[in-house]
Structures are given as structure tokens and as C-alpha cells.
Design an enzyme around this catalytic site. Structure first.
Site, PDB file in Angstrom:
ATOM      1  CB  CYS A  50      10.432   8.283  -5.076  1.00 45.36           C
ATOM      2  SG  CYS A  50       9.713   7.780  -4.005  1.00 45.36           S
ATOM      3  CG  HIS A  71      14.936  -4.101  -3.407  1.00 43.38           C
ATOM      4  ND1 HIS A  71      13.720  -4.237  -4.051  1.00 43.38           N
ATOM      5  CD2 HIS A  71      14.378  -2.272  -3.700  1.00 43.38           C
ATOM      6  CE1 HIS A  71      11.893  -3.114  -3.400  1.00 43.38           C
ATOM      7  NE2 HIS A  71      12.720  -2.364  -3.210  1.00 43.38           N
ATOM      8  NE  ARG A  76      10.972  -3.586  -7.590  1.00 45.31           N
ATOM      9  CZ  ARG A  76      11.057  -2.661  -6.680  1.00 45.31           C
ATOM     10  NH1 ARG A  76       9.986  -2.055  -6.751  1.00 45.31           N
ATOM     11  NH2 ARG A  76      11.653  -1.711  -6.855  1.00 45.31           N
ATOM     12  CG  ASN A 116      10.539   1.439  -9.461  1.00 47.27           C
ATOM     13  OD1 ASN A 116      10.791   2.148 -10.181  1.00 47.27           O
ATOM     14  ND2 ASN A 116      11.993   1.653  -8.113  1.00 47.27           N
ATOM     15  CG  ASP A 117       6.702  -2.006  -5.758  1.00 50.52           C
ATOM     16  OD1 ASP A 117       6.853  -2.875  -6.349  1.00 50.52           O
ATOM     17  OD2 ASP A 117       7.093  -1.714  -5.342  1.00 50.52           O
ATOM     18  NE  ARG A 130       9.540   1.990   1.278  1.00 48.82           N
ATOM     19  CZ  ARG A 130      10.916   0.964  -0.103  1.00 48.82           C
ATOM     20  NH1 ARG A 130       9.850   1.967  -1.229  1.00 48.82           N
ATOM     21  NH2 ARG A 130      11.525   0.968  -0.385  1.00 48.82           N
ATOM     22  CD  GLU A 132       5.086   1.583  -3.724  1.00 50.72           C
ATOM     23  OE1 GLU A 132       6.118   1.324  -4.464  1.00 50.72           O
ATOM     24  OE2 GLU A 132       5.131   0.854  -2.244  1.00 50.72           O
ATOM     25  NE  ARG A 142      14.658   1.942  -2.448  1.00 54.75           N
ATOM     26  CZ  ARG A 142      14.507   2.651  -4.205  1.00 54.75           C
ATOM     27  NH1 ARG A 142      16.105   3.272  -3.426  1.00 54.75           N
ATOM     28  NH2 ARG A 142      13.959   2.750  -4.982  1.00 54.75           N
TER      29      ARG A 142
END
Ligand code: PEP
Ligand code: MG
Length: 590
Positions: free
Chosen positions: A510, A194, A473, A462-463, A338, A439, A301
Site C-alpha cells: 500500500c 504526507h 522521505r 514509503n517507509d 491502520r 515498513e 490512514r
């Protein structure tokens, strides 16, 4: 004159920063128990008191500085921390333990902190329970003073310097963002951790996973962070500084040229339209999203509101204002918020108190929200209130969906809070769209059962990569195995896009993959029509879409899906992209 040297890591946010380094150690050192002789006790207690005085002095200075530069709200948190240091329940208790057990101050502090935090845990009141985060911060401050280590709360000192740290937690990255840091480098982190995402959103060059960074740069006068190559140059000689200054200037010019194309539609050569949306972490990125030509927000986010307000929860009013600001900024585009994706590595400690053995597989995202109904209710009410009376349909998306029941429960909650607000005579929207983030591999494999329950899908690569490949990650030790182009990930992405098309629901992507030039042709070819990315990436992706034909893209996607390894896919896509780039007037730095 110190010797020039290059440290190597992973370049995660492009660009070059040259400047004064500010070295910070954030990771707590392991605390060992040392038995003391009776004769050593008085000296140890004195060391504790001196450490406490140093920590208090530092907090007072920080609070004063914060009051001037950041605002009274932040200053009052630091003042409250100083008061905790004066409270007998902390330092006096540590002293008692040193005397009683003849142990070193660090060990005694750790024991007392644990006890206090456990007591806070027992409290029923959410506000009081949240105060444990303050106690932990203060204990860390004191531990640091005892260990004589570089201090992390250096926001005020970083200025436009370059932050070099062992670890940069997202909360620190956010605070530093308002201090115009010109570059980041850290020992930990990965392509999609992040802090990396924040650095990209802010357009700050960053390199992560640099082994030995803190020790290697602690006495440096100048450093260069090369976010393209993943290098940190420590005390480079003047000739190198000149070369890098020229490269930095060239990059700035290229970005400017690309921004000049922001008004052109994101459309393939044969006329197929793609929607480019922005990922927004902090509302002040709205301006960058607009100048990059974003048509809306594909991912807000929202948990960053929490990170900014930490240790407090953002209340319903604060949240309503933030969501309304987004809706007002993009009145004709989709705005996708989200719901809190907390837990895992994001504020897990503060929200949950008890550390989990496997936080990334633990109480995270929707799971945490459903277990903490009090703060989920605040968020859903704020979302409904913000959308009331607005022309655009708010899209609410829920992270880490693994089960169909989770989506159904959120829908029930939304209906319940809508009625609650109606009864309070608040304006509520006729309709909000509810989407699932895909995800977790389970969600991708079960997409046909999720589709009838959702209004849209948003693929979080990403996830999805993390969970498909079982690669953390944020862990630099396995960063080489984090490969979004692994055939397994690519197939899951292809599957979700095709299920979306079959059920007639929009699919956006995304994760960081949406901003990767290598991914653009294959994603367009797989049928993806909504890309959402950090604002600085919008111009490059727009140029690429405009250089492609759908026919070409389909051919590329088809072939990519037949390959066996991540390396083969990456090499194939690179080769295809090189061909495409020759059509582009602007050079793209890969
Ligand atoms: C993702 O997982 O791809 C995503 C977009 O969410 P985040 O990076 O915030 O986990
Ligand atoms: Mg995610």
C-alpha cells in the site's frame, strides 16, 4: 507586466493547475534575541500590543468566516484561540519579560510560550494537556503578526486558487481539501511526504521541493503547477497558458477514458486475478474509490481522523461512525484500517508535546500507541464496535512493526477490549484479522517470525524505502536518493511476498509504489496479488495489469532482481513498460 519564469521541483501528483496563487509562509522564522535600551521599551510594548490586536482581529474574522463556510465546530476553535490572546497569562507575561529583561517582543514571546507549554505538560488530565497545542497555535499567530508575515490559516482565501507555500503540513492540506484548491506547490516535501499523499488522493496537481518558491512567486498574478514535469510557471505569457490549458484538458479526457474501464476485472492476459484496493485518507474519498473500481480498502490512514479533529482526539463514537462508514461502503471487500500512525512528522508536536531529536526514529506508530494506552484503547474499542454485526471481516493493521512482541501485545489488547465490550453488551465481531505493516527492514528480515502471529502483511514501501536507504522521505535535500527501486528495497519486498506465500497469509502493498506504473509488472511477477493505492491511480494500474501476462511479469521480476543499482532497475523497467504500453489503447503519462 511581470516577467514569466519557471521554477523547478519534483512533480508528485500528476495534472495541471492554472490559477491565482495564494502564497503562504508556514515555517516559523528563527527568533533572535535583541537587547533593547531602556528608551526603546515603551515602543516595544506598543508593538506587542498592536501585534496582539492584529492577531485577535484576524482570528475573529477567520472564526466568522469559518462559522459560515466550514461549520460551528471549527469556528469555536478559532474563537477559543482569540480568548487565549486575551488571557493575561500570555500577552501580559510577554510584556513583563520585555520590561524586565529589556528584550524584543518575539524573543520574550518565545520564552513565555515555552514556559506555558511546559506547565501544560505537567498536567495529568489528557484534555488539558492537549490544550498546549492551542497555546502553540496562538503563539505562532502572534509571532507571525509581530514579524508581519503571510498568514497560513488562509483556507477561506484560497478558494479555487493555487496554494504556494514554504511548507504545507498535512493538517493544513486536509483543511484546504474542503476548499477546492486547484493545485499545490511547496519548498519542502518529497515523493511520499504526507501532504503529497493527500494531494494525490484528492487528484490535485502538486509539485514539491521547489527552492525559492515563496520569494519567487510572492507578487505573481497567475501560476501554472505542472505536476507531470515538476514545474511551477510564474506569470506565464498568454501563449503558454493556452498550451497548458490544452494539456490539462487532454489529461482530464484521458482520466475519463480510463475510468470507463473501472468495471473490467484486474486480470492478467493469462487469467491471473489481482485485487485492487484503495488507500483512503478521508472518508469522503470513498466515492472516488468506488468509481475507480476499488474492491475494498487496503489502507485507511486513521490518523487523519485525528488531524481533522485536532486539537481534540476523535472520541470512540466519532471513530466508530467513521469505521462503520467504510465497512458499509465495501460490504463484500476487505476493509483495512491502520491503527493511528502518529508521531514522527505526523502531529508529533501535538501528541507528544516535547519535540524529539529524531522523530522519524522515535515514538511513532505502534510504539506511540503502546505508550498511550488511553487513546489506543479508544481506537481498538471503536474498531471492534464498528465491526460488530457487519458481514465483512475487518482487517486491523499496525504500523511500524519492528518486533514480534508488538503484534502479540496488540492481540492481547484486542482480546481484552472484546471482553470489555461483551460485558457492556455491545455487539462484537466473531473475528477480526490482525496484520503487520512491513515498513521497517527489521520486520522484512524477520518476516518468518512475524507471519505466525499475523493474519496478513501489508508492505509500506514509503517507509520501507525511507528506513532501508536512511533517506528522510520528507526532505527535499535528499529526494534524489529516495529510490523505491533500489535493489535493497526490491529484495526486501520480494522476500516479504515470498514469506507470505510460504506461510499462506495474504500480502498487500500500500505504499506509493503500488500506484507506480513502472512497478506493476515487477510486483505482479514477484507474486503480489493485492495492490492498494490512492483512488485516482486505480484505472491506470488496472489497464497495466490487463496488458500483462504472468509469464512476462515473472521474467521482468527475475531480471530486475539481478540488477545492481536503482538507476539500472528504473531504466530496465521503463524499457519493459514501453513495450507493454504499445498494447494499451490509452496513453499513460509517466
Ligand atoms: C508506507 O509507509 O508505505 C505507508 C503506506 O504508510 P504511510 O505512507 O502512511 O507512512
Ligand atoms: Mg508508513
Amino acid at each position: 507586466m511581470s516577467e514569466s519564469r519557471t521554477l523547478v521541483g519534483l512533480g508528485v501528483s500528476p495534472g495541471i493547475a492554472i490559477g491565482r496563487p495564494v502564497v503562504v509562509e508556514n515555517r516559523p522564522l528563527p527568533v533572535v534575541r535583541t537587547a533593547l535600551s531602556v528608551g526603546q521599551i515603551e515602543g516595544e510594548v506598543r508593538r506587542l500590543r498592536e501585534g496582539s490586536a492584529r492577531a485577535a482581529q484576524h482570528l475573529t474574522e477567520l472564526a466568522k468566516d469559518a462559522a459560515q463556510k466550514v461549520g460551528a465546530e471549527f469556528a469555536s476553535i478559532l474563537e477559543a484561540h482569540r480568548l487565549i490572546l486575551d488571557d493575561p497569562s500570555l500577552v501580559d507575561e510577554v510584556e513583563k519579560l520585555i520590561r524586565r529583561e529589556c528584550v524584543n517582543a518575539e524573543w520574550a514571546l518565545e520564552q513565555v510560550t515555552r514556559r506555558l507549554v511546559a506547565q501544560f505538560e505537567q498536567l495529568g488530565d489528557l484534555y488539558l494537556r492537549e490544550r498546549r497545542a492551542d497555546v502553540l497555535d496562538v503563539a505562532l499567530e502572534l509571532q507571525r503578526a509581530l514579524q508581519g508575515r503571510a498568514h497560513p490559516a488562509m483556507e477561506q482565501d484560497v478558494g479555487s486558487g493555487i496554494l504556494l507555500a514554504d511548507d504545507i503540513p498535512p493538517s493544513q492540506a486536509i483543511r484546504l481539501a474542503s476548499h477546492k484548491v486547484s493545485g499545490f506547490a511547496s519548498e519542502t516535501g518529497g515523493l511520499t511526504s504526507h501532504t503529497t499523499i493527500i494531494a494525490k488522493s484528492l487528484g490535485i496537481p502538486a509539485v514539491v521541493g521547489v527552492t525559492g518558491l515563496v520569494r519567487g512567486a510572492e507578487n505573481a498574478h497567475v501560476v501554472i503547477v505542472d505536476g507531470f514535469e515538476g514545474h511551477v510557471l510564474v506569470d506565464p505569457d498568454p501563449a503558454l497558458i493556452q498550451v497548458y490549458s490544452l494539456r490539462a484538458e487532454e489529461h482530464r479526457k484521458r482520466q475519463q477514458e480510463l475510468l470507463g474501464l473501472a468495471h473490467l476485472p484486474a486480470q492478467t492476459l493469462d487469467g491471473h486475478r489481482v485485487r485492487l484496493l484503495a488507500n483512503i485518507d478521508l472518508v469522503h474519498e470513498i466515492a472516488a474509490a468506488k468509481s475507480g473500481g476499488a474492491e475494498g480498502v487496503g489502507l485507511f490512514r486513521s490518523e487523519f481522523l485525528f488531524l481533522q479533529a485536532s486539537p481534540d482526539l476523535p472520541d470512540e463514537e466519532q471513530q466508530t461512525r467513521a469505521y462503520a462508514e467504510l465497512l458499509d461502503a465495501f460490504p463484500s471487500g476487505p476493509v483495512t484500517v491502520r491503527t493511528f500512525d502518529l508521531g514522527g512528522r505526523k502531529l508529533g508536536r501535538e501528541v507528544l508535546g516535547n519535540p524529539e531529536a529524531n522523530p522519524v526514529l522515535g515514538l511513532r506508530g505502534v510504539r506511540l500507541c503502546l505508550q498511550k494506552p488511553e487513546f489506543f484503547r479508544t481506537q481498538l474499542r471503536a474498531l471492534l464496535r464498528a465491526a460488530g454485526g457487519k458481514p465483512n471481516a475487518l482487517r486491523i493493521m499496525v504500523p511500524l512493526i519492528g518486533h514480534v512482541e508488538e503484534v502479540k501485545t496488540v492481540r492481547v489488547l484486542l482480546a481484552r477490549y472484546r471482553e470489555e465490550l461483551r460485558a457492556e453488551k455491545q455487539a462484537v465481531p466473531k473475528k477480526v484479522l490482525l496484520g503487520a505493516m512491513i515498513e521497517v527492514p527489521a520486520a522484512a528480515m524477520n518476516a518468518e517470525h512475524l507471519a505466525p502471529q499475523t493474519d496478513f502483511f501489508a508492505i509500506g514501501t514509503n517507509d520501507l524505502t525511507q528506513y532501508t536507504l536512511a533517506v528522510d522521505r520528507g526532505n527535499e535535500q535528499v529526494a534524489n536518493l529516495f529510490r523505491p527501486f533500489h535493489p535493497a528495497v526490491l529484495r526486501l519486498v520480494a522476500r516479504v511476498i515470498s514469506v507470505g506465500a510460504r506461510f499462506g497469509i495474504p500480502v498487500s502493498l500500500c505504499g506509493e509504489m503500488a500506484a507506480d506504473p513502472l512497478a506493476v509488472p515487477v510486483l505482479v511477477g514477484l507474486g503480489l496479488r493485492e495492490f492498494s493505492m490512492h483512488p485516482p491511480a486505480l484505472p491506470v494500474v488496472r489497464s497495466l495489469v490487463r496488458a500483462l501476462s504472468l509469464r512476462e511479469a515473472r521474467r521482468i521480476a527475475h531480471k530486475a532482481l539481478t540488477l545492481a543499482t536503482a538507476k539500472e532497475v528504473e531504466e530496465y523497467l521503463l524499457e519493459q513498460l514501453s513495450g507493454l504500453l504499445s498494447h494499451l489503447k490509452v496513453r499513460i503519462h509517466l
